[in-house]
Design an enzyme around this catalytic site. Structure first.
Site, PDB file in Angstrom:
ATOM      1  N   HIS A  67       1.041  -1.590   0.044  1.00 56.49           N
ATOM      2  CA  HIS A  67      -0.212   0.199  -0.383  1.00 56.49           C
ATOM      3  C   HIS A  67       1.024   1.284  -0.399  1.00 56.49           C
ATOM      4  CE1 HIS A  67      -3.860   2.290   1.782  1.00 56.49           C
ATOM      5  NE2 HIS A  67      -2.798   3.443   1.818  1.00 56.49           N
ATOM      6  N   GLU A  68       1.972   1.035   1.053  1.00 58.23           N
ATOM      7  CA  GLU A  68       2.298   2.543   1.058  1.00 58.23           C
ATOM      8  C   GLU A  68       3.753   2.260   0.096  1.00 58.23           C
ATOM      9  OE1 GLU A  68       2.329   4.583   3.059  1.00 58.23           O
ATOM     10  OE2 GLU A  68       0.471   4.174   4.189  1.00 58.23           O
ATOM     11  N   HIS A  71       2.220   4.199  -3.301  1.00 57.75           N
ATOM     12  CA  HIS A  71       2.425   6.282  -2.948  1.00 57.75           C
ATOM     13  C   HIS A  71       3.450   6.562  -3.548  1.00 57.75           C
ATOM     14  CE1 HIS A  71      -1.415   6.813  -0.653  1.00 57.75           C
ATOM     15  NE2 HIS A  71      -1.337   5.859  -0.040  1.00 57.75           N
TER      16      HIS A  71
END
Length: 376
Positions: A67-68, A71
């Site tokens: 998820h990170e 980004h």
């Protein structure tokens, strides 16, 4: 974020884990191995439950990292610098060293994380459907699906500092053409969301599960606090934009030579100065930390003649060095070491310092300046 354990790097971005993330990982494995899996698919040995629980826990932490990483990768593709990725008790945090220059860039960067989580949810749902049942593997896949689905959807809630708040900010920025107006709207949405979660959580402590209710209330408190703090920083950054460090610093400060003893420093410098903090410098003029009035006063009078200033130096890392022509917004990118935020050097000569009092004064002026601009 302090108290972190380095985990290596991903695409050139340092990855760390806060101690709280390690605690959450252990808690997940324990809950899966002792409660979730045995209740879902009874009849297996305890060893099998623990083995699948450990693998599932690692896969979940990997999904948080993915998820990170989404980004970070999209941000870098859009020309933004990424400082680090940190896993912690509430999931993960990607430190951006640059702000998005357009709504399109912010939207793509913010949406990447939740979309990655929803993509993982789709894959684990497919695995759950295809795996035979009853089976430990299918149960683990179903749990991973539920967790990643909740992670993706929760992060899309429209309130700063969640990803959904940044998506909302990007859309409002595009709609209004005013990043400042979008900042305030996204922060208000975050505070409203946080207050709502606090209320639901407190009610939940009496109506269903006290632990889940308290956790939801804590999450709401964190969101509301972070939204308010983020808005303050953005307003301050906007107010400092266009200022130089020279306009914030204390020029030509009195210094504390590291080789002096406390008695010499007090009598020769401190008692004749209006400062409350003094940069400590070596023979070469390099700043290695700072000492404050409180630190000096704590040294007993009978020991001041034998206590060297360098032994009292407050420093946790090299003192940040800026030039007088640097943008003042750089002062917001690193927390203070005690009262000293940075020293200002021009042509290898220390010409100023910025203390927390200097920065607070500049921030207060910037907030007033911004309020005047909004009123007009």
């Amino acid at each position: 974020m302090r108290q972190t354990l380095p985990l290596g790097g991903m695409a050139g971005v340092p990855v760390r884990a806060h101690w709280s993330a390690l605690g959450i990982a252990v808690l997940i494995v324990v809950l899966l191995g002792t409660t979730v899996l045995p209740q879902a698919v009874p009849g297996y040995s305890q060893t099998q439950y623990w083995l699948v629980a450990a693998i599932t826990g690692m896969l979940f932490m990997a999904s948080l990292l993915t998820h990170e990483a989404a980004h970070a990768l999209i941000a870098r593709r859009r020309g933004l610098r990424v400082g680090s990725i940190t896993l912690w008790v509430l999931g993960g945090y990607t430190e951006m060293e640059d702000e998005a220059k357009s709504p399109r860039v912010e939207l793509a960067t913010a949406a990447a994380g939740p979309l990655a989580s929803l993509g993982i949810a789709a894959v684990t749902l497919l695995a759950y459907v295809l795996l035979p049942r009853p089976a430990l593997a299918a149960s683990a896949a179903g749990w991973l699906f539920a967790m990643n689905l909740m992670l993706g959807l929760f992060n899309l809630l429209p309130g700063a500092p969640l990803d959904g708040g940044r998506v909302l900010h990007a859309l409002l920025w595009w709609r209004f053409g005013d990043a400042g107006r979008a900042d305030r709207a996204a922060a208000r949405a975050g505070q409203t969301l946080g207050t709502t979660l606090i209320s639901i959580g407190l009610v939940g402590t009496f109506l269903w599960n006290w632990l889940s209710g308290l956790w939801l209330a804590f999450l709401g408190w964190y969101i509301a606090m972070s939204a308010r703090q983020e808005l303050t920083v953005k307003i301050a950054r906007a107010g400092l934009r266009g200022l130089r460090v020279a306009e914030v610093m204390t020029p030509v400060p009195d210094l504390a030579p590291a080789w002096m003893n406390v008695e010499q420093l007090v009598e020769g410098v401190v008692l004749h100065s209006r400062q409350t903090v003094f940069p400590v410098v070596t023979l070469t003029g390099a700043a290695v930390g700072s000492v404050s009035l409180d630190t000096l006063a704590a040294v007993p009078p009978q020991r001041r003649g034998t206590t060297r200033v360098e032994t009292l130096t407050t420093t946790q890392r090299p003192v940040r060095t800026l030039t007088s022509d640097d943008e003042a917004t750089l002062l917001l990118e690193q927390s203070a070491q005690g009262q000293l935020i940075a020293v200002v050097v021009d042509q290898q000569r220390l010409v100023g310092m910025v203390t927390d009092a200097d920065l607070r004064r500049a921030l207060g002026q910037s907030l007033l300046r911004t309020s005047v601009d909004v009123a007009n």
